[in-house]
Design a protein around this motif. Structure first.
Motif, PDB file in Angstrom:
ATOM      1  N   THR A  18       0.688  -1.196   0.137  1.00 31.97           N
ATOM      2  CA  THR A  18       0.113   0.075   0.063  1.00 31.97           C
ATOM      3  C   THR A  18       0.742   1.141   0.060  1.00 31.97           C
ATOM      4  O   THR A  18       1.740   1.454   1.012  1.00 31.97           O
ATOM      5  CB  THR A  18      -0.899   0.131   1.329  1.00 31.97           C
ATOM      6  OG1 THR A  18      -1.783  -1.092   1.331  1.00 31.97           O
ATOM      7  CG2 THR A  18      -1.877   1.287   1.129  1.00 31.97           C
ATOM      8  N   PRO A  19       0.611   2.181  -1.015  1.00 34.44           N
ATOM      9  CA  PRO A  19       1.409   3.382  -0.956  1.00 34.44           C
ATOM     10  C   PRO A  19       1.193   4.260   0.285  1.00 34.44           C
ATOM     11  O   PRO A  19       0.034   4.027   0.886  1.00 34.44           O
ATOM     12  CB  PRO A  19       1.123   4.130  -2.091  1.00 34.44           C
ATOM     13  CG  PRO A  19       0.054   3.291  -2.979  1.00 34.44           C
ATOM     14  CD  PRO A  19      -0.337   2.251  -2.387  1.00 34.44           C
ATOM     15  N   SER A  20       2.383   4.682   0.718  1.00 32.54           N
ATOM     16  CA  SER A  20       2.208   5.633   1.985  1.00 32.54           C
ATOM     17  C   SER A  20       2.955   7.006   1.883  1.00 32.54           C
ATOM     18  O   SER A  20       3.868   6.985   0.769  1.00 32.54           O
ATOM     19  CB  SER A  20       2.888   4.915   3.235  1.00 32.54           C
ATOM     20  OG  SER A  20       4.349   4.591   2.843  1.00 32.54           O
ATOM     21  N   ALA A  21       2.769   7.798   2.423  1.00 34.82           N
ATOM     22  CA  ALA A  21       3.294   9.133   2.390  1.00 34.82           C
ATOM     23  C   ALA A  21       4.697   9.065   2.932  1.00 34.82           C
ATOM     24  O   ALA A  21       5.219   8.406   3.795  1.00 34.82           O
ATOM     25  CB  ALA A  21       2.602  10.395   3.201  1.00 34.82           C
TER      26      ALA A  21
END
Length: 124
Positions: free
Chosen positions: A101-104
């Motif tokens: 999951t992409p994260s900041a």
């Protein structure tokens, strides 16, 4: 060979710990990395073999989970040793993981706050 329907114990670190990988493979492959003795030389050999396995798995897109309790707890390690007929150094679970999951990105300090240069280095 995968053990179908067998529940593998996995540590619960509470919540979604950093680096947590969810395997989408319903039958992950358990693997035991062993040597014939537990000498310092064999421990080094096992470490190098583990490094090779982890790198090859990464290149093949295979996720690896360490089941550390199996070799950290002396009684469990002894039982596993009797079961496999060798000295276990690592127990792994291999399978295919869900896409991350992409994260900041995490905040970073400015370079000037993190690195200082000695006067001799600046003179060059």
């Amino acid at each position: 060979m995968p053990i179908r329907g067998h529940a593998h114990p996995v540590r619960d670190f509470g919540g979604d710990a950093a680096g947590h990988v969810t395997l989408v493979d319903r039958d992950p492959l358990p693997a035991v990395l062993t040597t014939s003795t537990d000498s310092p030389r064999e421990q080094l050999v096992a470490g190098r073999a583990l490094q090779h396995v982890l790198l090859r798995a990464h290149c093949a897109g295979i996720a690896v989970s360490h089941l550390a309790t199996a070799v950290e707890a002396p009684a469990v390690r002894a039982a596993l040793s009797r079961l496999v007929g060798a000295v276990p150094h690592a127990v792994l679970r291999l399978g295919f993981a869900a896409p991350p999951t992409p994260s900041a990105p995490t905040p970073r300090r400015p370079l000037a706050q993190a690195v200082t240069y000695a006067a001799a280095v600046r003179a060059r």
